[in-house]
Design a protein around this motif. Structure first.
Motif, PDB file in Angstrom:
ATOM      1  N   ILE A  68       0.849  -1.199   0.000  1.00 57.22           N
ATOM      2  CA  ILE A  68       0.000   0.000   0.000  1.00 57.22           C
ATOM      3  C   ILE A  68       0.881   1.245   0.000  1.00 57.22           C
ATOM      4  O   ILE A  68       1.796   1.373   0.817  1.00 57.22           O
ATOM      5  CB  ILE A  68      -0.928   0.005   1.226  1.00 57.22           C
ATOM      6  CG1 ILE A  68      -1.834  -1.230   1.211  1.00 57.22           C
ATOM      7  CG2 ILE A  68      -1.752   1.288   1.278  1.00 57.22           C
ATOM      8  CD1 ILE A  68      -2.646  -1.402   2.475  1.00 57.22           C
ATOM      9  N   ILE A  69       0.596   2.152  -0.921  1.00 57.01           N
ATOM     10  CA  ILE A  69       1.259   3.462  -0.949  1.00 57.01           C
ATOM     11  C   ILE A  69       0.213   4.498  -0.520  1.00 57.01           C
ATOM     12  O   ILE A  69      -0.682   4.838  -1.289  1.00 57.01           O
ATOM     13  CB  ILE A  69       1.794   3.816  -2.350  1.00 57.01           C
ATOM     14  CG1 ILE A  69       2.694   2.697  -2.880  1.00 57.01           C
ATOM     15  CG2 ILE A  69       2.541   5.153  -2.308  1.00 57.01           C
ATOM     16  CD1 ILE A  69       3.957   2.497  -2.083  1.00 57.01           C
ATOM     17  N   PRO A  70       0.269   4.991   0.705  1.00 50.90           N
ATOM     18  CA  PRO A  70      -0.761   5.919   1.186  1.00 50.90           C
ATOM     19  C   PRO A  70      -0.806   7.227   0.384  1.00 50.90           C
ATOM     20  O   PRO A  70       0.189   7.642  -0.214  1.00 50.90           O
ATOM     21  CB  PRO A  70      -0.346   6.190   2.642  1.00 50.90           C
ATOM     22  CG  PRO A  70       0.559   5.072   3.001  1.00 50.90           C
ATOM     23  CD  PRO A  70       1.260   4.689   1.748  1.00 50.90           C
ATOM     24  N   LYS A  76       8.500   8.508  -4.530  1.00 47.09           N
ATOM     25  CA  LYS A  76       9.807   7.964  -4.896  1.00 47.09           C
ATOM     26  C   LYS A  76      10.693   7.757  -3.666  1.00 47.09           C
ATOM     27  O   LYS A  76      11.351   6.726  -3.516  1.00 47.09           O
ATOM     28  CB  LYS A  76      10.490   8.885  -5.903  1.00 47.09           C
ATOM     29  CG  LYS A  76       9.823   8.889  -7.272  1.00 47.09           C
ATOM     30  CD  LYS A  76      10.583   9.770  -8.259  1.00 47.09           C
ATOM     31  CE  LYS A  76       9.913   9.732  -9.635  1.00 47.09           C
ATOM     32  NZ  LYS A  76      10.617  10.590 -10.622  1.00 47.09           N
ATOM     33  N   ILE A  77      10.700   8.735  -2.780  1.00 47.28           N
ATOM     34  CA  ILE A  77      11.511   8.622  -1.566  1.00 47.28           C
ATOM     35  C   ILE A  77      10.920   7.571  -0.642  1.00 47.28           C
ATOM     36  O   ILE A  77      11.645   6.799   0.001  1.00 47.28           O
ATOM     37  CB  ILE A  77      11.615   9.984  -0.854  1.00 47.28           C
ATOM     38  CG1 ILE A  77      12.315  10.989  -1.767  1.00 47.28           C
ATOM     39  CG2 ILE A  77      12.357   9.861   0.470  1.00 47.28           C
ATOM     40  CD1 ILE A  77      12.412  12.378  -1.195  1.00 47.28           C
ATOM     41  N   MET A 139      10.300  10.983   6.873  1.00 48.38           N
ATOM     42  CA  MET A 139      10.057  12.305   6.283  1.00 48.38           C
ATOM     43  C   MET A 139       9.144  12.223   5.067  1.00 48.38           C
ATOM     44  O   MET A 139       8.381  13.158   4.799  1.00 48.38           O
ATOM     45  CB  MET A 139      11.391  12.943   5.898  1.00 48.38           C
ATOM     46  CG  MET A 139      12.279  13.299   7.083  1.00 48.38           C
ATOM     47  SD  MET A 139      13.879  13.997   6.585  1.00 48.38           S
ATOM     48  CE  MET A 139      13.345  15.547   5.838  1.00 48.38           C
ATOM     49  N   ALA A 140       9.220  11.103   4.325  1.00 44.76           N
ATOM     50  CA  ALA A 140       8.400  10.967   3.121  1.00 44.76           C
ATOM     51  C   ALA A 140       6.966  10.559   3.441  1.00 44.76           C
ATOM     52  O   ALA A 140       6.079  10.686   2.595  1.00 44.76           O
ATOM     53  CB  ALA A 140       9.018   9.946   2.172  1.00 44.76           C
ATOM     54  N   SER A 141       6.718  10.060   4.650  1.00 40.55           N
ATOM     55  CA  SER A 141       5.371   9.623   5.028  1.00 40.55           C
ATOM     56  C   SER A 141       4.467  10.812   5.315  1.00 40.55           C
ATOM     57  O   SER A 141       4.938  11.868   5.752  1.00 40.55           O
ATOM     58  CB  SER A 141       5.442   8.726   6.274  1.00 40.55           C
ATOM     59  OG  SER A 141       6.205   7.574   6.029  1.00 40.55           O
ATOM     60  N   ALA A 142       3.181  10.624   5.078  1.00 45.49           N
ATOM     61  CA  ALA A 142       2.203  11.677   5.360  1.00 45.49           C
ATOM     62  C   ALA A 142       1.672  11.479   6.776  1.00 45.49           C
ATOM     63  O   ALA A 142       0.479  11.304   7.002  1.00 45.49           O
ATOM     64  CB  ALA A 142       1.075  11.626   4.339  1.00 45.49           C
ATOM     65  N   ASN A 143       2.584  11.499   7.736  1.00 44.90           N
ATOM     66  CA  ASN A 143       2.227  11.163   9.108  1.00 44.90           C
ATOM     67  C   ASN A 143       3.187  11.881  10.040  1.00 44.90           C
ATOM     68  O   ASN A 143       4.399  11.667   9.979  1.00 44.90           O
ATOM     69  CB  ASN A 143       2.330   9.637   9.290  1.00 44.90           C
ATOM     70  CG  ASN A 143       1.881   9.175  10.657  1.00 44.90           C
ATOM     71  OD1 ASN A 143       2.291   9.726  11.667  1.00 44.90           O
ATOM     72  ND2 ASN A 143       1.038   8.149  10.681  1.00 44.90           N
TER      73      ASN A 143
END
Length: 329
Positions: A68-70, A76-77, A139-143
């Motif tokens: 899963i890609i949120p 990419k990162i 850092m790349a996560s939306a969290n």
């Protein structure tokens, strides 16, 4: 000769990748069994005899679980971060002599990918690069919690790399080389020649820093299992999460080789008994990682930083200075 060396190197690389990837899964089985024993539980028991096939079941689950890609992540990162973690762990293995040389079908095999004369510096450098895996993943996560975990990671890794480097400096001054094979030969005279006897402070400091570098309890502030979220890996699933997992356990095995090679005589004179001795030392240090998780609580981030900068680093500097004076006189 060149083609034989190339083929040998490729075989050694493939063997390291396969063996230590498998050991990462097997290590989780032993960890769950050790923790269960210490907590008066049974641990894995249902899948196969004594739960031995739990390793295969976990591997199948990771490989087949949906990736899963949120929404909102830097794609990419987000995708490359787990690869960095696993790759740097295995790259560090290139300068580690896992066993003494032996002859197989008339061909002498050297169980090290490359005996470079800056082996220890190379290992420490690659371990430092490994910071970017969890850092970029968080850092790349939306969290925001993943971001906090990434910041913790940077603080812990960068701080304890200083202690690792300073602690290893005194033994390097004694041996006069950065090659782990040279360290082994320096101690080949027997137990009385082990560096741990002349550098007990460096040994303890390096061992403590190893827990921080591998993100293990009691320095498990990177992704606390007992918190509601899984740190920088919160938004990862399937094999991408598995790569973080493999990187952590591979690092545990590799550091369990490095500590005895530097301080505890390595594989000694290269005999079969020495090779078995090295494997026994590695097993002890890996077990100690598991034992510590069962026995010690995690410390707070401020306590961890206080321990590093106000206790361990000054002791490491003093140890280097004293070693220098002793060698001069």
């Amino acid at each position: 000769m060149d083609s034989a060396y190339l083929i040998e190197t490729i075989i050694k690389v493939v063997v390291i990748l396969l063996v230590f990837s498998a050991l990462a899964g097997i290590g989780t089985y032993f960890e769950r069994k050790v923790l269960a024993f210490m907590q008066r539980r049974l641990g894995p028991m249902n899948v196969g005899p004594y739960g031995l096939l739990q390793v295969a079941a976990d591997g199948i689950k990771l490989f087949t679980k949906e990736d899963i890609i949120p929404t909102g992540v830097v794609v990419k990162i987000f995708k490359i971060a787990p690869v960095i973690t696993a790759a740097t762990a295995f790259m560090a293995a290139a300068a580690i002599p896992f066993l003494p040389s032996f002859t197989l079908f008339g061909y002498e095999v050297h169980p090290i990918v490359s005996d470079i004369n800056i082996g220890i510096l190379y290992i420490l450098g690659i371990m430092a690069v490994g910071l970017y895996g969890p850092l970029l993943g968080g850092m790349a996560s939306a969290n925001k919690y993943s971001l906090i975990s990434a910041a913790r990671t940077a603080a812990v890794f960068i701080s304890y790399e200083v202690v690792t480097g300073l602690s290893i400096l005194a033994p390097i001054m004694m041996v006069g080389s950065l090659s782990l094979i040279d360290f082994n030969e320096y101690q080949a005279g027997g137990i009385s020649e082990w560096i741990v006897w002349s550098q007990p402070v460096a040994f303890v400091l390096f061992w403590i820093a190893a827990f921080a570098e591998t993100g293990r309890t009691p320095f498990h502030l990177i992704a606390n299992d007992h918190e509601i979220i899984d740190g920088f890996g919160t938004e990862y699933s399937g094999m991408r999460w598995g790569l973080f997992f493999i990187g952590e356990y591979a690092n545990m095995f590799f550091i369990s080789f490095v500590i005895p090679l530097i301080f505890l005589g390595g594989y000694g004179d290269g005999s079969l008994l020495g090779a078995l001795g090295l494997l026994a030392k590695v097993a002890f240090f890996f077990f100690f990682f598991l034992w510590t998780r069962a026995a010690w609580p995690d410390v707070r981030p401020d306590q961890l930083m206080w321990l590093c900068w106000k206790v361990l680093m000054p002791i490491a500097v003093i140890n280097v200075v004293i070693t220098g004076f002793v060698m001069m006189f």
